[in-house]
Design a protein around this motif. Structure first.
Motif, PDB file in Angstrom:
ATOM      1  N   ILE A  20       0.887  -1.196   0.060  1.00  0.00           N
ATOM      2  CA  ILE A  20      -0.078  -0.099   0.020  1.00  0.00           C
ATOM      3  C   ILE A  20       0.968   1.199   0.079  1.00  0.00           C
ATOM      4  O   ILE A  20       1.508   1.382   0.915  1.00  0.00           O
ATOM      5  CB  ILE A  20      -0.971  -0.158   1.330  1.00  0.00           C
ATOM      6  N   LEU A  21       0.818   2.011  -0.869  1.00  0.00           N
ATOM      7  CA  LEU A  21       1.528   3.133  -1.189  1.00  0.00           C
ATOM      8  C   LEU A  21       0.627   4.637  -1.059  1.00  0.00           C
ATOM      9  O   LEU A  21      -0.072   4.679  -1.792  1.00  0.00           O
ATOM     10  CB  LEU A  21       2.211   3.198  -2.526  1.00  0.00           C
ATOM     11  N   GLU A  22       1.084   5.387  -0.031  1.00  0.00           N
ATOM     12  CA  GLU A  22       0.547   6.530   0.121  1.00  0.00           C
ATOM     13  C   GLU A  22       1.046   7.621  -0.808  1.00  0.00           C
ATOM     14  O   GLU A  22       2.076   8.084  -0.494  1.00  0.00           O
ATOM     15  CB  GLU A  22       0.333   7.079   1.487  1.00  0.00           C
ATOM     16  N   ALA A  23       0.634   7.814  -1.918  1.00  0.00           N
ATOM     17  CA  ALA A  23       1.458   8.587  -2.958  1.00  0.00           C
ATOM     18  C   ALA A  23       1.617   9.819  -3.105  1.00  0.00           C
ATOM     19  O   ALA A  23       2.311  10.645  -3.431  1.00  0.00           O
ATOM     20  CB  ALA A  23       1.060   8.078  -4.312  1.00  0.00           C
ATOM     21  N   GLY A  24       0.498  10.656  -2.290  1.00  0.00           N
ATOM     22  CA  GLY A  24       0.390  12.094  -2.573  1.00  0.00           C
ATOM     23  C   GLY A  24      -0.775  12.737  -2.332  1.00  0.00           C
ATOM     24  O   GLY A  24      -1.659  12.127  -1.930  1.00  0.00           O
ATOM     25  N   PHE A  25      -0.831  14.091  -2.364  1.00  0.00           N
ATOM     26  CA  PHE A  25      -2.183  14.736  -2.090  1.00  0.00           C
ATOM     27  C   PHE A  25      -2.412  15.742  -3.244  1.00  0.00           C
ATOM     28  O   PHE A  25      -1.825  16.748  -3.745  1.00  0.00           O
ATOM     29  CB  PHE A  25      -1.573  16.023  -1.070  1.00  0.00           C
ATOM     30  N   ALA A  38       1.535   8.662 -11.768  1.00  0.00           N
ATOM     31  CA  ALA A  38       2.717   7.751 -12.331  1.00  0.00           C
ATOM     32  C   ALA A  38       2.781   6.452 -11.386  1.00  0.00           C
ATOM     33  O   ALA A  38       3.001   5.595 -11.806  1.00  0.00           O
ATOM     34  CB  ALA A  38       3.861   8.860 -12.365  1.00  0.00           C
ATOM     35  N   ILE A  39       2.662   6.724 -10.006  1.00  0.00           N
ATOM     36  CA  ILE A  39       2.812   5.638  -9.281  1.00  0.00           C
ATOM     37  C   ILE A  39       1.681   4.582  -9.405  1.00  0.00           C
ATOM     38  O   ILE A  39       1.873   3.456  -9.706  1.00  0.00           O
ATOM     39  CB  ILE A  39       2.883   5.864  -7.528  1.00  0.00           C
ATOM     40  N   ALA A  40       0.503   5.065  -9.558  1.00  0.00           N
ATOM     41  CA  ALA A  40      -0.657   4.096  -9.719  1.00  0.00           C
ATOM     42  C   ALA A  40      -0.489   3.398 -11.146  1.00  0.00           C
ATOM     43  O   ALA A  40      -0.682   2.288 -11.290  1.00  0.00           O
ATOM     44  CB  ALA A  40      -1.985   4.814  -9.842  1.00  0.00           C
ATOM     45  N   TRP A  45      -0.400  -3.507  -9.448  1.00  0.00           N
ATOM     46  CA  TRP A  45      -0.675  -4.591  -8.554  1.00  0.00           C
ATOM     47  C   TRP A  45      -0.614  -4.257  -6.970  1.00  0.00           C
ATOM     48  O   TRP A  45      -1.085  -4.799  -6.068  1.00  0.00           O
ATOM     49  CB  TRP A  45       0.367  -5.712  -8.712  1.00  0.00           C
ATOM     50  N   VAL A  46      -0.323  -2.814  -6.782  1.00  0.00           N
ATOM     51  CA  VAL A  46      -0.196  -2.265  -5.419  1.00  0.00           C
ATOM     52  C   VAL A  46      -1.279  -1.314  -4.932  1.00  0.00           C
ATOM     53  O   VAL A  46      -1.766  -0.704  -6.198  1.00  0.00           O
ATOM     54  CB  VAL A  46       1.098  -1.594  -5.340  1.00  0.00           C
ATOM     55  N   VAL A  71      -8.778  -1.387  -9.521  1.00  0.00           N
ATOM     56  CA  VAL A  71      -9.785  -0.989  -8.336  1.00  0.00           C
ATOM     57  C   VAL A  71      -9.487  -1.150  -7.026  1.00  0.00           C
ATOM     58  O   VAL A  71     -10.485  -0.537  -6.259  1.00  0.00           O
ATOM     59  CB  VAL A  71     -11.129  -2.067  -8.670  1.00  0.00           C
ATOM     60  N   ARG A  72      -8.351  -1.533  -6.509  1.00  0.00           N
ATOM     61  CA  ARG A  72      -8.025  -1.325  -5.189  1.00  0.00           C
ATOM     62  C   ARG A  72      -7.546   0.016  -4.721  1.00  0.00           C
ATOM     63  O   ARG A  72      -7.384  -0.036  -3.665  1.00  0.00           O
ATOM     64  CB  ARG A  72      -6.997  -2.408  -5.001  1.00  0.00           C
ATOM     65  N   ALA A  73      -7.534   0.748  -5.834  1.00  0.00           N
ATOM     66  CA  ALA A  73      -6.858   1.966  -5.337  1.00  0.00           C
ATOM     67  C   ALA A  73      -7.989   2.998  -4.597  1.00  0.00           C
ATOM     68  O   ALA A  73      -8.994   2.783  -4.718  1.00  0.00           O
ATOM     69  CB  ALA A  73      -6.438   2.921  -6.464  1.00  0.00           C
TER      70      ALA A  73
END
Length: 84
Positions: A20-25, A38-40, A45-46, A71-73
């Motif tokens: 699980i990556l908390e990628a930003g705001f 970009a991360i998504a 798969w994350v 869909v898990r995002a």
């Protein structure tokens, strides 16, 4: 951090097994929006999280940044709706 720096960090975290990556705001800046997107895109798969305050504009911006994710995002709200 730049988009490239955030991507490099995300790669290392994924290598370590973080799922699980908390990628930003995304509402904070175009750079944060681009980083989340970009991360998504790079790690489908994350689970990718984007921060948002509990207001429509923030949630819509976060959802747009996560459109390319699986869909898990999800979007994590940083404050209860009663405070907006």
């Amino acid at each position: 951090m730049t988009v490239d720096e955030k991507l490099r960090m995300a790669r290392k975290l994924v290598e370590l097994g973080v799922d699980i990556l908390e990628a930003g705001f995304p509402i904070a800046s175009q750079g944060d929006f681009d980083s989340v997107e970009a991360i998504a895109r790079e790690f489908p798969w994350v689970q990718v999280a984007a921060l948002a305050r509990a207001c429509p504009l923030d949630v819509e911006r976060a959802a747009r940044a996560l459109e390319c994710a699986d869909v898990r995002a999800f979007t994590r709200l940083s404050q209860p709706a009663i405070f907006t």
